[in-house]
Enzyme design. Sequence first.
Site, PDB file in Angstrom:
ATOM      1  N   GLU A 110     -21.172  39.377  21.509  1.00 34.46           N
ATOM      2  CA  GLU A 110     -20.667  38.235  22.275  1.00 34.46           C
ATOM      3  C   GLU A 110     -20.801  37.001  21.378  1.00 34.46           C
ATOM      4  OE1 GLU A 110     -21.273  38.691  26.943  1.00 34.46           O
ATOM      5  OE2 GLU A 110     -23.196  38.760  25.910  1.00 34.46           O
ATOM      6  N   SER A 125     -29.909  36.493  25.004  1.00 33.40           N
ATOM      7  CA  SER A 125     -29.126  37.351  25.897  1.00 33.40           C
ATOM      8  C   SER A 125     -28.754  36.612  27.166  1.00 33.40           C
ATOM      9  CB  SER A 125     -29.899  38.633  26.216  1.00 33.40           C
ATOM     10  OG  SER A 125     -31.191  38.320  26.648  1.00 33.40           O
ATOM     11  N   ASN A 165     -24.523  40.466  30.436  1.00 36.95           N
ATOM     12  CA  ASN A 165     -25.619  40.509  31.399  1.00 36.95           C
ATOM     13  C   ASN A 165     -25.222  40.011  32.778  1.00 36.95           C
ATOM     14  OD1 ASN A 165     -27.590  41.844  29.928  1.00 36.95           O
ATOM     15  ND2 ASN A 165     -27.881  40.024  28.661  1.00 36.95           N
ATOM     16  N   HIS A 193     -24.594  37.380  20.276  1.00 41.01           N
ATOM     17  CA  HIS A 193     -25.432  38.286  21.079  1.00 41.01           C
ATOM     18  C   HIS A 193     -25.121  39.741  20.735  1.00 41.01           C
ATOM     19  CE1 HIS A 193     -26.453  40.097  25.246  1.00 41.01           C
ATOM     20  NE2 HIS A 193     -27.472  40.214  24.427  1.00 41.01           N
TER      21      HIS A 193
HETATM   22  N1  CAA Z   1     -29.308  53.438  13.086  1.00 41.66           N
HETATM   23  C1  CAA Z   1     -30.465  53.419  13.775  1.00 41.66           C
HETATM   24  N2  CAA Z   1     -30.720  54.147  14.868  1.00 41.66           N
HETATM   25  C2  CAA Z   1     -29.725  54.958  15.292  1.00 41.66           C
HETATM   26  C3  CAA Z   1     -28.501  55.045  14.641  1.00 41.66           C
HETATM   27  C4  CAA Z   1     -28.300  54.232  13.496  1.00 41.66           C
HETATM   28  N3  CAA Z   1     -27.150  54.234  12.814  1.00 41.66           N
HETATM   29  N4  CAA Z   1     -27.735  55.916  15.310  1.00 41.66           N
HETATM   30  C5  CAA Z   1     -28.475  56.364  16.355  1.00 41.66           C
HETATM   31  N5  CAA Z   1     -29.662  55.794  16.337  1.00 41.66           N
HETATM   32  C6  CAA Z   1     -30.768  55.998  17.263  1.00 41.66           C
HETATM   33  C7  CAA Z   1     -30.415  55.818  18.734  1.00 41.66           C
HETATM   34  O1  CAA Z   1     -30.545  54.466  19.121  1.00 41.66           O
HETATM   35  C8  CAA Z   1     -31.476  56.689  19.380  1.00 41.66           C
HETATM   36  O2  CAA Z   1     -32.721  55.967  19.334  1.00 41.66           O
HETATM   37  P1  CAA Z   1     -33.973  56.373  20.238  1.00 41.66           P
HETATM   38  O3  CAA Z   1     -34.597  57.550  19.554  1.00 41.66           O
HETATM   39  O4  CAA Z   1     -34.844  55.159  20.189  1.00 41.66           O
HETATM   40  O5  CAA Z   1     -33.427  56.703  21.593  1.00 41.66           O
HETATM   41  C9  CAA Z   1     -31.609  57.864  18.414  1.00 41.66           C
HETATM   42  O6  CAA Z   1     -31.154  57.360  17.148  1.00 41.66           O
HETATM   43  C10 CAA Z   1     -30.841  59.059  18.819  1.00 41.66           C
HETATM   44  O7  CAA Z   1     -29.459  58.719  18.784  1.00 41.66           O
HETATM   45  P2  CAA Z   1     -28.350  59.741  19.261  1.00 41.66           P
HETATM   46  O8  CAA Z   1     -27.008  59.093  19.057  1.00 41.66           O
HETATM   47  O9  CAA Z   1     -28.609  61.072  18.658  1.00 41.66           O
HETATM   48  O10 CAA Z   1     -28.700  59.887  20.784  1.00 41.66           O
HETATM   49  P3  CAA Z   1     -27.857  59.630  22.015  1.00 41.66           P
HETATM   50  O11 CAA Z   1     -26.567  60.354  21.901  1.00 41.66           O
HETATM   51  O12 CAA Z   1     -28.760  59.887  23.139  1.00 41.66           O
HETATM   52  O13 CAA Z   1     -27.477  58.044  21.979  1.00 41.66           O
HETATM   53  C11 CAA Z   1     -27.752  55.800  22.622  1.00 41.66           C
HETATM   54  C12 CAA Z   1     -28.454  57.100  22.186  1.00 41.66           C
HETATM   55  C13 CAA Z   1     -26.853  55.310  21.514  1.00 41.66           C
HETATM   56  C14 CAA Z   1     -28.884  54.809  22.895  1.00 41.66           C
HETATM   57  C15 CAA Z   1     -26.878  56.094  23.901  1.00 41.66           C
HETATM   58  O14 CAA Z   1     -27.667  56.699  24.867  1.00 41.66           O
HETATM   59  C16 CAA Z   1     -26.256  54.824  24.500  1.00 41.66           C
HETATM   60  O15 CAA Z   1     -25.218  54.377  24.071  1.00 41.66           O
HETATM   61  N6  CAA Z   1     -26.908  54.260  25.536  1.00 41.66           N
HETATM   62  C17 CAA Z   1     -26.435  53.010  26.196  1.00 41.66           C
HETATM   63  C18 CAA Z   1     -26.888  51.834  25.405  1.00 41.66           C
HETATM   64  C19 CAA Z   1     -26.462  50.552  26.043  1.00 41.66           C
HETATM   65  O16 CAA Z   1     -25.815  50.481  27.071  1.00 41.66           O
HETATM   66  N7  CAA Z   1     -26.836  49.459  25.400  1.00 41.66           N
HETATM   67  C20 CAA Z   1     -26.538  48.149  25.897  1.00 41.66           C
HETATM   68  C21 CAA Z   1     -27.783  47.604  26.465  1.00 41.66           C
HETATM   69  S1  CAA Z   1     -27.466  46.002  27.125  1.00 41.66           S
HETATM   70  C22 CAA Z   1     -27.725  44.958  25.862  1.00 41.66           C
HETATM   71  O17 CAA Z   1     -28.058  45.296  24.773  1.00 41.66           O
HETATM   72  C23 CAA Z   1     -27.522  43.560  26.196  1.00 41.66           C
HETATM   73  C24 CAA Z   1     -28.731  42.846  26.629  1.00 41.66           C
HETATM   74  O18 CAA Z   1     -28.787  41.650  26.390  1.00 41.66           O
HETATM   75  C25 CAA Z   1     -29.794  43.479  27.427  1.00 41.66           C
END
Ligand code: CAA
Length: 283
Positions: free
Chosen positions: A151, A118, A189, A139
């Site tokens: 990415e 990342s 990031n 990424h």
């Molecule tokens: N397969 C597996 N899991 C799934 C899925 C699928 N097809 N669809 C949904 N899920 C998971 C979700 O991840 C969530 O998991 P948790 O119980 O661990 O929270 C759960 O099922 C519930 O999903 P919902 O869609 O019902 O719930 P929601 O509407 O609250 O969405 C979310 C959850 C998708 C995480 C949403 O809140 C979201 O998009 N959050 C922002 C995520 C984000 O910004 N990610 C980028 C992070 S930065 C990065 O990744 C880069 C780095 O290097 C740090």
Amino acid sequence: MADEISVIGPGHMGTGITQVFLQVGYKVILVGRNKESLDKGAERLRTSMSKAIKKGSLNEREAEHMLNNLHLSSDYHDIENSILVMEAVSENLDIKTDVLKNAEAYVGNNSIIATNTSSIPIHKLGNGLKNRKRFLGMHFFNPVPVMKPIELIVSDETSEQAISDAKKIIDKLGKTAVMVNDYPGFIANRILMPFINEAIIALEKGAADKEGIDTIAKLGFNHPMGPLELADFIGLDVCKDIMDSIYAETGNPKFIPSDMLASLVKEGKLGRKSGEGFYTYEK
Ligand code: CAA
């Protein structure tokens, strides 16, 4: 016969990556250090697949087919027929360099070797490799099964062939490749971490409470999660490591992790995975 992909590292990202490759019909060799880490990874994968089934993006028959195409291994000999090796081990230069070197020794000459780093510069990770033409960064975002972009990070040495092959694979995953140069923090990031860090500074200085800060981002910017909630989701240790890594590359003080972030990490409050960060979670 289905093309084979290897994923090295059965952690949170590695199992998410495994899921999306299995979902589009690849055979996946998931490589871990030992049986215990592989068993944990397989359990994590099954839990994530159950969530996908509940959400309707996967059915039971597809899930069964996917598990038949999954092979767990702790022997690098098993990766030799893979068209792509995805490294997804801990975000640590020495550990990743070692894994990449090992992978290169076993995999065929035409295979792509990709890292899911990342924030560690691709040119540094490629230093130990003999053939850097087929080496690049892919990424993925968290949660991998849900997030669309990847990415695609290339260095001066990455070949056009490797880039084109990686793009085809990303297309097959139904994800969107965004070409990114080997820039500190890449794009995601470089933008996200100062945003999160600034939100933590605002909390630390008493500008608003945590719910207030997150509500502004959710309602004001239409983000699904506020920055503090997102930091907990990513892992506060991961956020700090990324900030440290960008600061080490740029020397720019705006990338120094805030005092509050550093103290929470020191106290072992790492967010969702430890049960407490800015918020508390049931384990
Ligand atoms: N397969 C597996 N899991 C799934 C899925 C699928 N097809 N669809 C949904 N899920 C998971 C979700 O991840 C969530 O998991 P948790 O119980 O661990 O929270 C759960 O099922 C519930 O999903 P919902 O869609 O019902 O719930 P929601 O509407 O609250 O969405 C979310 C959850 C998708 C995480 C949403 O809140 C979201 O998009 N959050 C922002 C995520 C984000 O910004 N990610 C980028 C992070 S930065 C990065 O990744 C880069 C780095 O290097 C740090």
